[in-house]
Design an enzyme around this catalytic site. Structure first.
Site, PDB file in Angstrom:
ATOM      1  N   GLU A   1      57.291 127.527  -8.137  1.00 32.65           N
ATOM      2  CA  GLU A   1      57.528 126.098  -8.429  1.00 32.65           C
ATOM      3  C   GLU A   1      57.037 125.710  -9.822  1.00 32.65           C
ATOM      4  O   GLU A   1      56.296 126.461 -10.469  1.00 32.65           O
ATOM      5  CB  GLU A   1      56.849 125.215  -7.374  1.00 32.65           C
TER       6      GLU A   1
ATOM      7  N   ALA B   1      56.888 115.056   1.302  1.00 35.39           N
ATOM      8  CA  ALA B   1      58.241 115.507   1.624  1.00 35.39           C
ATOM      9  C   ALA B   1      58.297 117.031   1.781  1.00 35.39           C
ATOM     10  O   ALA B   1      59.302 117.572   2.255  1.00 35.39           O
ATOM     11  CB  ALA B   1      59.215 115.047   0.547  1.00 35.39           C
TER      12      ALA B   1
ATOM     13  N   LYS C   1      45.082 121.748   0.271  1.00 35.23           N
ATOM     14  CA  LYS C   1      43.756 121.265  -0.122  1.00 35.23           C
ATOM     15  C   LYS C   1      43.234 120.274   0.894  1.00 35.23           C
ATOM     16  O   LYS C   1      43.999 119.505   1.481  1.00 35.23           O
ATOM     17  CB  LYS C   1      43.857 120.568  -1.472  1.00 35.23           C
TER      18      LYS C   1
HETATM   19  N1  PSU Z   1      48.839 120.690  -3.903  1.00 33.56           N
HETATM   20  C1  PSU Z   1      48.115 121.403  -4.788  1.00 33.56           C
HETATM   21  N2  PSU Z   1      48.610 121.619  -6.042  1.00 33.56           N
HETATM   22  C2  PSU Z   1      49.832 121.128  -6.420  1.00 33.56           C
HETATM   23  C3  PSU Z   1      50.593 120.374  -5.461  1.00 33.56           C
HETATM   24  C4  PSU Z   1      50.062 120.190  -4.227  1.00 33.56           C
HETATM   25  O1  PSU Z   1      47.022 121.843  -4.451  1.00 33.56           O
HETATM   26  O2  PSU Z   1      50.234 121.327  -7.583  1.00 33.56           O
HETATM   27  C5  PSU Z   1      51.952 119.870  -5.838  1.00 33.56           C
HETATM   28  C6  PSU Z   1      53.054 120.748  -5.225  1.00 33.56           C
HETATM   29  O3  PSU Z   1      54.146 120.812  -6.123  1.00 33.56           O
HETATM   30  C7  PSU Z   1      53.450 119.968  -3.989  1.00 33.56           C
HETATM   31  C8  PSU Z   1      53.303 118.550  -4.481  1.00 33.56           C
HETATM   32  O4  PSU Z   1      54.757 120.231  -3.532  1.00 33.56           O
HETATM   33  O5  PSU Z   1      52.137 118.567  -5.284  1.00 33.56           O
HETATM   34  C9  PSU Z   1      53.166 117.565  -3.338  1.00 33.56           C
HETATM   35  O6  PSU Z   1      53.189 116.262  -3.833  1.00 33.56           O
HETATM   36  P1  PSU Z   1      53.351 115.035  -2.813  1.00 33.56           P
HETATM   37  O7  PSU Z   1      52.061 114.996  -2.042  1.00 33.56           O
HETATM   38  O8  PSU Z   1      53.532 113.854  -3.703  1.00 33.56           O
HETATM   39  O9  PSU Z   1      54.539 115.334  -1.956  1.00 33.56           O
END
Ligand code: PSU
Ligand code: MN
Length: 307
Positions: free
Chosen positions: A23, A139, A157
């Site tokens: 990603e 999502a 996390k």
């Molecule tokens: N958790 C992490 N590092 C990250 C992300 C999540 O420890 O970089 C990033 C990933 O790309 C994940 C996104 O898909 O954040 C999730 O964001 P949201 O909670 O806004 O869906």
């Protein structure tokens, strides 16, 4: 055509070689500069070194690109305003010809459209703490139920509500496999206090489970949860105080929606100084290695087996 698959990735897939998706939100929004670009390149080199073709996913000038070139990766790592692109944002960034980094959800979409079944990342998004008031659920979770991609991560996390994240994954029918562990790892730490029902010892075991799932017509993904390397893991108790402060601070400042995860990640990085970054890098690299083994095991399955 709004999806562009790099030639090397297309050829690898056509000849049955192993490919691992990566990603780009972690590159543009999850890691600080200049380490972000270095880590992105090291991830690709790790996948190559372990015997698969890497395909980092992102949105470049309105195309969902599967297999970014080094110049494109550099643009995402260095540009000031890169959109964070999840499922709902994809059509908008594409129609407007924009530049975007894909989350786990959007990367799964790109991987699935290209025919890639294995994807390595650091941590997935999940159910946020206090979701009963905000309804903030990443999502990434419904996407895991939708796209047939195996996501290799270090759990999630503990900025998130991990017990509820696990409940929702169960509801959505997403298998969670502990990589040589029976406890869900919590990204920086090897422990979360949450036990996993299913432990796997090898990549071929994961490949057999994926084949069984997909050949039954049960589309959707699976999660492989890999504990972070012991040498760089952080103490969960020490982290808890920093997370509590970060979550309360975000709430007080009205930070919500797609800005919340990057905000919490940055706050945690500051609170732990450099050590969280070192741990972060070590674990994504390890996940890339495990994902490559799984991609190779999938590629080695008899050709008649559905993927
Ligand atoms: N958790 C992490 N590092 C990250 C992300 C999540 O420890 O970089 C990033 C990933 O790309 C994940 C996104 O898909 O954040 C999730 O964001 P949201 O909670 O806004 O869906
Ligand atoms: Mn959210």
């Amino acid at each position: 055509m709004s999806v562009r698959v790099a030639d090397e990735v297309r050829e690898a897939l056509a000849t049955g070689r192993a490919v691992v998706a990566l990603e780009s939100t972690i590159v543009a929004h999850g890691l600080p500069r200049p380490e972000n670009l270095e880590v992105a390149r090291r991830l690709e080199a790790t996948v190559r070194g372990a015997g698969a073709v890497p395909a980092t996913v992102g949105v470049i000038d309105g195309a969902l690109v599967v297999g970014l070139s080094d110049a494109e990766l550099t643009r995402l790592a260095e540009s000031a305003d890169v959109a964070k692109v999840s499922r709902r944002d994809l059509p908008i960034v594409i129609a407007r010809g924009g530049l975007g980094a894909t989350t786990v959800a959007a990367t799964m979409i790109g991987a699935a459209r290209a025919g890639i079944a294995t994807f390595a990342t650091g941590g997935i998004g999940g159910v946020h703490r206090g979701f009963e008031l905000t309804l903030d659920v990443s999502a990434d979770l419904p996407e895991l139920a939708r796209e047939s991609v195996c996501v290799v991560c270090a759990g999630a996390k503990s900025i998130l509500d991990l017990p509820r994240t696990m409940e929702l994954l169960e509801t959505l029918g997403v298998p969670v496999l502990g990589w040589r562990t029976t406890e869900l790892p919590a990204f920086f730490s090897r422990t979360s206090g949450l036990s996993l029902d299913h432990r796997v010892e090898s990549a071929s075991e994961v490949a057999a489970i994926l084949r069984a799932k997909w050949s039954l017509g049960l589309g959707g993904g699976a999660l492989v949860a890999v504990p972070p390397p012991a040498e760089s893991a952080l103490d969960p108790h020490e982290l808890e105080a920093a997370i509590g402060t970060a979550v309360r601070d975000a709430d007080a400042r009205g930070i919500r929606g797609k800005a919340l995860t990057p905000h919490l990640l940055a706050a945690l990085r500051e609170a732990t100084h450099g050590r969280s970054l070192e741990a972060n890098v070590a674990l994504v690299i390890q996940n890339a290695r495990v994902a490559t083994e799984i991609a190779r095991a999938l590629a080695d399955l008899p050709a008649s087996a559905p993927r």
